[in-house]
Scaffold this motif. Sequence first.
Motif, PDB file in Angstrom:
ATOM      1  N   ILE A   1       0.873  -1.257   0.090  1.00 16.34           N
ATOM      2  CA  ILE A   1       0.073  -0.025   0.158  1.00 16.34           C
ATOM      3  C   ILE A   1       0.816   1.282   0.090  1.00 16.34           C
ATOM      4  CG2 ILE A   1      -1.535   1.471   1.514  1.00 16.34           C
ATOM      5  CD1 ILE A   1      -2.926  -1.367   2.117  1.00 16.34           C
ATOM      6  N   SER A   2       2.104   1.388   0.613  1.00 18.41           N
ATOM      7  CA  SER A   2       2.824   2.340   1.003  1.00 18.41           C
ATOM      8  C   SER A   2       3.427   2.900  -0.389  1.00 18.41           C
ATOM      9  CB  SER A   2       4.166   2.197   1.681  1.00 18.41           C
ATOM     10  OG  SER A   2       3.381   1.906   3.072  1.00 18.41           O
ATOM     11  N   LEU A   3       3.919   1.619  -1.209  1.00 11.23           N
ATOM     12  CA  LEU A   3       4.518   1.872  -2.499  1.00 11.23           C
ATOM     13  C   LEU A   3       3.520   1.578  -3.727  1.00 11.23           C
ATOM     14  CD1 LEU A   3       7.495  -0.577  -2.137  1.00 11.23           C
ATOM     15  CD2 LEU A   3       7.508   1.926  -1.825  1.00 11.23           C
ATOM     16  N   LEU A   4       2.244   1.665  -3.542  1.00 13.97           N
ATOM     17  CA  LEU A   4       1.394   1.659  -4.684  1.00 13.97           C
ATOM     18  C   LEU A   4       1.238   2.584  -5.767  1.00 13.97           C
ATOM     19  CD1 LEU A   4      -0.997   0.052  -5.778  1.00 13.97           C
ATOM     20  CD2 LEU A   4      -2.620   1.403  -4.519  1.00 13.97           C
ATOM     21  N   LEU A   5       1.286   4.010  -5.132  1.00 12.20           N
ATOM     22  CA  LEU A   5       1.521   5.001  -6.255  1.00 12.20           C
ATOM     23  C   LEU A   5       2.857   4.931  -7.028  1.00 12.20           C
ATOM     24  CD1 LEU A   5       0.418   7.560  -7.407  1.00 12.20           C
ATOM     25  CD2 LEU A   5       1.731   8.671  -5.740  1.00 12.20           C
ATOM     26  N   PHE A   6       3.661   4.516  -6.638  1.00  7.06           N
ATOM     27  CA  PHE A   6       4.968   4.445  -7.166  1.00  7.06           C
ATOM     28  C   PHE A   6       5.029   3.169  -8.225  1.00  7.06           C
ATOM     29  CE2 PHE A   6       6.001   6.808  -3.033  1.00  7.06           C
ATOM     30  CZ  PHE A   6       6.144   7.953  -3.637  1.00  7.06           C
ATOM     31  N   ILE A   7       4.534   1.973  -7.768  1.00  8.55           N
ATOM     32  CA  ILE A   7       4.539   0.909  -8.693  1.00  8.55           C
ATOM     33  C   ILE A   7       3.791   1.457  -9.712  1.00  8.55           C
ATOM     34  CG2 ILE A   7       3.708  -1.367  -8.540  1.00  8.55           C
ATOM     35  CD1 ILE A   7       4.560  -1.523  -5.614  1.00  8.55           C
ATOM     36  N   VAL A   8       2.476   1.766  -9.645  1.00  9.89           N
ATOM     37  CA  VAL A   8       1.704   2.279 -10.752  1.00  9.89           C
ATOM     38  C   VAL A   8       2.560   3.249 -11.803  1.00  9.89           C
ATOM     39  CG1 VAL A   8      -0.509   3.571 -11.671  1.00  9.89           C
ATOM     40  CG2 VAL A   8      -0.431   2.060  -9.534  1.00  9.89           C
ATOM     41  N   ILE A   9       3.168   4.212 -11.093  1.00  8.86           N
ATOM     42  CA  ILE A   9       3.747   4.981 -12.079  1.00  8.86           C
ATOM     43  C   ILE A   9       5.043   4.489 -12.592  1.00  8.86           C
ATOM     44  CG2 ILE A   9       5.655   6.775 -11.970  1.00  8.86           C
ATOM     45  CD1 ILE A   9       3.936   8.178  -9.661  1.00  8.86           C
ATOM     46  N   MET A  10       5.779   3.421 -12.231  1.00  5.20           N
ATOM     47  CA  MET A  10       6.796   2.769 -12.579  1.00  5.20           C
ATOM     48  C   MET A  10       6.336   1.749 -13.857  1.00  5.20           C
ATOM     49  SD  MET A  10       9.824   1.815 -10.193  1.00  5.20           S
ATOM     50  CE  MET A  10      11.460   2.245 -11.005  1.00  5.20           C
ATOM     51  N   SER A  11       5.090   1.124 -13.548  1.00  2.88           N
ATOM     52  CA  SER A  11       4.581   0.186 -14.373  1.00  2.88           C
ATOM     53  C   SER A  11       4.061   1.031 -15.451  1.00  2.88           C
ATOM     54  CB  SER A  11       3.416  -0.514 -13.792  1.00  2.88           C
ATOM     55  OG  SER A  11       3.887  -1.308 -12.557  1.00  2.88           O
ATOM     56  N   SER A  12       3.371   1.825 -15.404  1.00  2.00           N
ATOM     57  CA  SER A  12       2.821   2.760 -16.627  1.00  2.00           C
ATOM     58  C   SER A  12       3.745   3.473 -17.472  1.00  2.00           C
ATOM     59  CB  SER A  12       1.579   3.753 -16.257  1.00  2.00           C
ATOM     60  OG  SER A  12       2.320   4.458 -15.402  1.00  2.00           O
ATOM     61  N   THR A  13       4.848   4.179 -16.919  1.00  2.00           N
ATOM     62  CA  THR A  13       5.971   4.576 -17.572  1.00  2.00           C
ATOM     63  C   THR A  13       6.532   3.383 -18.244  1.00  2.00           C
ATOM     64  OG1 THR A  13       7.357   4.840 -15.629  1.00  2.00           O
ATOM     65  CG2 THR A  13       6.006   6.817 -16.288  1.00  2.00           C
ATOM     66  N   GLY A  14       6.964   2.396 -17.521  1.00  2.00           N
ATOM     67  CA  GLY A  14       7.684   1.148 -18.309  1.00  2.00           C
ATOM     68  C   GLY A  14       6.934   0.708 -19.406  1.00  2.00           C
ATOM     69  N   LEU A  15       5.626   0.641 -19.502  1.00  2.00           N
ATOM     70  CA  LEU A  15       5.058   0.175 -20.691  1.00  2.00           C
ATOM     71  C   LEU A  15       5.064   1.339 -21.564  1.00  2.00           C
ATOM     72  CD1 LEU A  15       1.815  -1.177 -18.980  1.00  2.00           C
ATOM     73  CD2 LEU A  15       3.308  -2.107 -20.513  1.00  2.00           C
ATOM     74  N   LEU A  16       5.090   2.715 -21.422  1.00  2.00           N
ATOM     75  CA  LEU A  16       5.255   3.779 -22.466  1.00  2.00           C
ATOM     76  C   LEU A  16       6.541   3.607 -23.166  1.00  2.00           C
ATOM     77  CD1 LEU A  16       3.483   6.727 -20.499  1.00  2.00           C
ATOM     78  CD2 LEU A  16       2.662   5.373 -22.701  1.00  2.00           C
ATOM     79  N   LEU A  17       7.617   3.300 -22.275  1.00  2.00           N
ATOM     80  CA  LEU A  17       9.023   3.412 -22.765  1.00  2.00           C
ATOM     81  C   LEU A  17       9.151   2.042 -23.526  1.00  2.00           C
ATOM     82  CD1 LEU A  17      11.144   4.592 -19.589  1.00  2.00           C
ATOM     83  CD2 LEU A  17      10.744   5.577 -21.902  1.00  2.00           C
ATOM     84  N   ALA A  18       8.460   0.830 -23.357  1.00  2.00           N
ATOM     85  CA  ALA A  18       8.561  -0.128 -24.108  1.00  2.00           C
ATOM     86  C   ALA A  18       7.980   0.090 -25.559  1.00  2.00           C
ATOM     87  CB  ALA A  18       7.983  -1.468 -23.566  1.00  2.00           C
ATOM     88  N   TRP A  19       7.078   0.977 -25.459  1.00  2.00           N
ATOM     89  CA  TRP A  19       6.138   1.140 -26.628  1.00  2.00           C
ATOM     90  C   TRP A  19       6.602   2.621 -27.307  1.00  2.00           C
ATOM     91  CZ3 TRP A  19       3.046  -2.017 -29.478  1.00  2.00           C
ATOM     92  CH2 TRP A  19       2.623  -3.411 -28.661  1.00  2.00           C
TER      93      TRP A  19
END
Length: 191
Positions: A24-42
């Motif tokens: 829960i503490s890292l949720l926002l950061f995990i969402v940011i890393m996951s979504s930006t990681g997807l954008l970088l992959a594409w």
Amino acid sequence: MKKKNKNLAKSTRWYRKTHSFIAISLLLFIVIMSSTGLLLAWKDQLGFKPSSVKVKEGTKSLISLNEIEYNAIKYIDSLKLSNKINRIDYRPRKGIAKVRFEEHFTELQINCYTGEIISTKTRAADFIEMIHDGSIVDYLFNLKTNPIKLFYSTIIGFGLLFISFSGFLLWLKPKQIKKNKRLISESSLNL
């Protein structure tokens, strides 16, 4: 065997509580890393990185890097942007040089035969990458040693490792408890 199950149940409760707290503490950061990681992959398919302009090979010889740097600085000064160059990606086989800047996300593509600026685009992928790794905060506050990036990456890295490890244990420990209960019931039936 019952004591072993109590200990397993106790440690499972601790892992569940800690797993939930960290997740829960890292949720926002995990969402940011996951979504930006997807954008970088594409990034190429989504057009976040300027594609290279093709230049026909000229009859002239290639101009020097000094001339490319001079033309880039002269052009970027006319746009009233910082002229501090981060790197020049020199591609003589393609006949272009890509010039990237330190303090903004502009990319110039320069014809290596004529010195002409043939493309001026914003590198959105660089901005997304800075959000992804946390260095955007260092960039905004002009922090040279990237302390926020290092802290952010370390916390996320250790947090994700712990969540992975504890998630595995939260899956495994109930199976162990069930197995122990089955063994207890089998041994009591045999008596």
